[in-house]
Write an enzyme that holds these catalytic residues in place. Structure first.
Site, short mmCIF file in Angstrom:
data_model
loop_
_atom_site.label_atom_id
_atom_site.label_comp_id
_atom_site.label_asym_id
_atom_site.label_seq_id
_atom_site.Cartn_x
_atom_site.Cartn_y
_atom_site.Cartn_z
N SER A 1 -18.38 1.18 157.07
CA SER A 1 -18.97 1.45 158.37
C SER A 1 -19.42 0.16 159.05
O SER A 1 -18.61 -0.74 159.26
CB SER A 1 -20.13 2.44 158.21
OG SER A 1 -20.53 2.95 159.47
N HIS B 1 -16.77 10.47 157.13
CA HIS B 1 -17.27 9.11 157.34
C HIS B 1 -17.73 8.44 156.04
O HIS B 1 -17.41 7.28 155.79
CB HIS B 1 -18.41 9.10 158.36
CG HIS B 1 -18.93 7.73 158.64
ND1 HIS B 1 -18.16 6.76 159.25
CD2 HIS B 1 -20.13 7.15 158.40
CE1 HIS B 1 -18.86 5.65 159.36
NE2 HIS B 1 -20.05 5.86 158.86
N ASP C 1 -13.43 11.73 160.19
CA ASP C 1 -14.63 10.92 160.43
C ASP C 1 -15.13 11.20 161.85
O ASP C 1 -14.46 10.87 162.83
CB ASP C 1 -14.29 9.43 160.27
CG ASP C 1 -15.51 8.54 160.31
OD1 ASP C 1 -16.54 8.96 160.88
OD2 ASP C 1 -15.44 7.42 159.79
#
Length: 202
Positions: free
Chosen positions: A47, A174, A144
């Site tokens: 991320s 995610h 995601d």
């Protein structure tokens, strides 16, 4: 994973931490040994950590052997904020924060400060070729809902490395925290280790 509150940290601060920028610490024998083992290595980032991973690789190419990005969020908060209606952006600027709903944490939201966004703009990398030439592996889930998978595709298109693979998980979300997701991540890292070991032996 990064914590969900982006109000007291800036990309520059985190980037410097990635770089081990403290001279006192960096010059100590124990830290020098740790740096030689850690920095001359495969960097893995998830991320926001994937964005920082790319910045670290750009800053220290001689120390970076390969990259594994998971749900990489390069430029994401900056570009997503700019797509909001102008009245929403104005409201966020007045409040000093932008609150983003998410199902990826217990709080149910990401809280992003305007100071963070302004600083992050200085570190966007998707508008031009990315000067990274080491092997790159990008793993992203098609489901995601926090960071669109096409961001990993954009990264793949812009890095200069000839050795880039994008792996899309059909049911991946995610956090990429399912058992099979983790197996894939571990396999990808192991495969890169084998590849780099073979290159060194040759």
């Amino acid at each position: 994973h990064f914590r969900c509150r982006f109000t007291r940290i800036y990309v520059t601060v985190e980037k410097k931490r990635q770089m081990h920028s403290s001279p006192q610490k960096a010059n100590s024998p124990s830290c020098q040994s740790l740096m030689s083992k850690f920095l001359s290595s495969i960097l893995v980032g998830s991320s926001m950590g994937g964005w920082l991973m790319l910045l670290a690789a750009i800053a220290r190419p001689e120390k970076t052997k390969a990259l594994v990005g998971i749900s990489t969020a390069a430029d994401h908060f900056v570009t997503a904020f700019k797509t909001l209606p102008i009245e929403v952006r104005k409201e966020c600027e007045d409040k000093g924060v932008w609150t983003i709903p998410t199902k990826s944490n217990k709080e149910g939201m990401y809280t992003v400060s305007m100071d963070f966004l302004r600083e992050a703009e200085n570190h966007c990398i998707l508008q031009s070729p990315i000067p990274i030439t080491c092997p790159v592996r990008l793993i992203h889930g098609l489901k995601d809902k926090d960071v669109p998978w096409h961001i990993s595709m954009q990264v793949a298109e812009r890095v200069l490395s000839p050795d880039v693979d994008v792996i899309l998980r059909r049911h991946g979300q995610h956090r990429m925290a399912e058992k099979d997701d983790i197996k894939l991540i571990v396999y990808t890292i192991d495969d890169l280790i084998d590849k780099l070991t073979t290159m060194v032996q040759e």
